[in-house]
Write an enzyme that holds these catalytic residues in place. Sequence first.
Site, PDB file in Angstrom:
ATOM      1  N   HIS A 106      77.069  64.052   0.355  1.00 53.50           N
ATOM      2  CA  HIS A 106      76.753  64.555  -1.352  1.00 53.50           C
ATOM      3  C   HIS A 106      75.256  64.585  -0.926  1.00 53.50           C
ATOM      4  O   HIS A 106      74.203  63.557  -0.362  1.00 53.50           O
ATOM      5  CB  HIS A 106      76.496  62.291  -1.723  1.00 53.50           C
ATOM      6  CG  HIS A 106      76.275  62.660  -3.664  1.00 53.50           C
ATOM      7  ND1 HIS A 106      77.865  62.936  -4.526  1.00 53.50           N
ATOM      8  CD2 HIS A 106      75.020  62.324  -4.226  1.00 53.50           C
ATOM      9  CE1 HIS A 106      76.718  62.808  -5.003  1.00 53.50           C
ATOM     10  NE2 HIS A 106      75.571  62.496  -5.239  1.00 53.50           N
ATOM     11  N   HIS A 149      72.433  53.736  -3.570  1.00 49.64           N
ATOM     12  CA  HIS A 149      70.962  53.744  -3.506  1.00 49.64           C
ATOM     13  C   HIS A 149      69.433  52.899  -3.606  1.00 49.64           C
ATOM     14  O   HIS A 149      69.672  52.560  -4.504  1.00 49.64           O
ATOM     15  CB  HIS A 149      70.834  55.376  -2.965  1.00 49.64           C
ATOM     16  CG  HIS A 149      70.463  55.640  -4.700  1.00 49.64           C
ATOM     17  ND1 HIS A 149      71.682  55.787  -5.771  1.00 49.64           N
ATOM     18  CD2 HIS A 149      69.333  56.183  -4.843  1.00 49.64           C
ATOM     19  CE1 HIS A 149      71.010  56.182  -6.556  1.00 49.64           C
ATOM     20  NE2 HIS A 149      69.608  56.458  -6.400  1.00 49.64           N
ATOM     21  N   GLU A 155      64.061  55.820 -11.742  1.00 49.74           N
ATOM     22  CA  GLU A 155      64.625  56.463 -12.256  1.00 49.74           C
ATOM     23  C   GLU A 155      65.019  56.301 -13.572  1.00 49.74           C
ATOM     24  O   GLU A 155      65.904  55.448 -13.865  1.00 49.74           O
ATOM     25  CB  GLU A 155      66.182  56.461 -11.672  1.00 49.74           C
ATOM     26  CG  GLU A 155      66.205  57.202  -9.953  1.00 49.74           C
ATOM     27  CD  GLU A 155      67.194  57.598  -9.256  1.00 49.74           C
ATOM     28  OE1 GLU A 155      68.030  56.812  -9.326  1.00 49.74           O
ATOM     29  OE2 GLU A 155      66.977  57.800  -7.913  1.00 49.74           O
ATOM     30  N   HIS A 179      66.198  51.993 -13.232  1.00 53.91           N
ATOM     31  CA  HIS A 179      66.343  51.374 -12.122  1.00 53.91           C
ATOM     32  C   HIS A 179      65.013  51.835 -11.000  1.00 53.91           C
ATOM     33  O   HIS A 179      64.680  52.745 -10.885  1.00 53.91           O
ATOM     34  CB  HIS A 179      67.099  52.401 -11.915  1.00 53.91           C
ATOM     35  CG  HIS A 179      68.864  52.109 -11.707  1.00 53.91           C
ATOM     36  ND1 HIS A 179      69.438  53.502 -12.378  1.00 53.91           N
ATOM     37  CD2 HIS A 179      69.595  50.969 -12.187  1.00 53.91           C
ATOM     38  CE1 HIS A 179      70.025  52.899 -13.142  1.00 53.91           C
ATOM     39  NE2 HIS A 179      70.666  51.298 -12.780  1.00 53.91           N
ATOM     40  N   HIS A 185      70.854  50.061  -6.800  1.00 51.25           N
ATOM     41  CA  HIS A 185      72.235  51.231  -7.807  1.00 51.25           C
ATOM     42  C   HIS A 185      72.455  52.272  -7.547  1.00 51.25           C
ATOM     43  O   HIS A 185      72.946  52.329  -6.483  1.00 51.25           O
ATOM     44  CB  HIS A 185      70.739  51.804  -9.165  1.00 51.25           C
ATOM     45  CG  HIS A 185      69.963  52.730  -8.673  1.00 51.25           C
ATOM     46  ND1 HIS A 185      68.904  52.187  -7.678  1.00 51.25           N
ATOM     47  CD2 HIS A 185      70.227  53.804  -9.249  1.00 51.25           C
ATOM     48  CE1 HIS A 185      68.296  53.593  -7.537  1.00 51.25           C
ATOM     49  NE2 HIS A 185      69.947  54.652  -8.374  1.00 51.25           N
TER      50      HIS A 185
END
Length: 267
Positions: A106, A149, A155, A179, A185
């Site tokens: 990813h 992560h 964020e 976050h 999260h």
Amino acid sequence: MLVEPNEICVIQLGMRFNVSVMGESRGYVLEVFDSHFILPDLGPIGANGLANPRDFLSPVAWYEDREVKGYEDHSPFDVVAWHGNYTPYKYNLKNFMVINAVAFDHADPSIFTVLTCQSTRPGVAIADFVIFPPRWGVTDNTFRPPYYHRNCMSEFMGLILGKYEAKESGFMPGGCTLHSMMTPHGPDAECFEKASKEPLAPVRVADGTQAFMFESSLSFRVTDWANKTKVDENYYTCWQPLKKHFTQPTSSAVQAQEGPSKKKLKK
């Protein structure tokens, strides 16, 4: 400059502006107090990719002939024209050229950066504007949704339209999540179960959806109004059904792993 749904506009520092809306309207606003938004460095991507310069539009010359309270007998917009490149501009998010992983793993969300406002520290942004547009998911041996992560950036996620892939229930257009830095999260339990069991065939991701993220190396302070009137008190429960998938290795498995190294040491 007419800004329609799924478009963004950037107003440069020091410009007077007025916002007129047609009917009920909602949006998200990010203000930075240092530097300017620019296109991110493309590096190995090359000359074209992500948000291309040709797709950014600036308004043409215009004027307004009316009296405005506080400006005597004229409008502050009685003469509006541009010379040079310090102009407001808009961008339609559907024109973003998505870059993605096509083998495994990813990729970091930085590959979805539309605009960045860099700090004086190389590679550290005051703010990044990142989007998660419709795209293909094709990676093998990979948990395809955003991985779990925590990082050193704050964020702020928002949803413009559709359903966000990592939380399809309860996260509605016009909503947002925050976050803060070093806060763990990731996808909710429903998303985890679905992505863990479905076959890894090529699949369209986020069709009919547009989510975005304001990411910053600085901390965000939430107002009392937002904390008291606009908070989903049950947000944390979306992770509670997540199950533990780690198991203790058996003694035979441990011995099998240790065997070759022990023989090597004896020799």
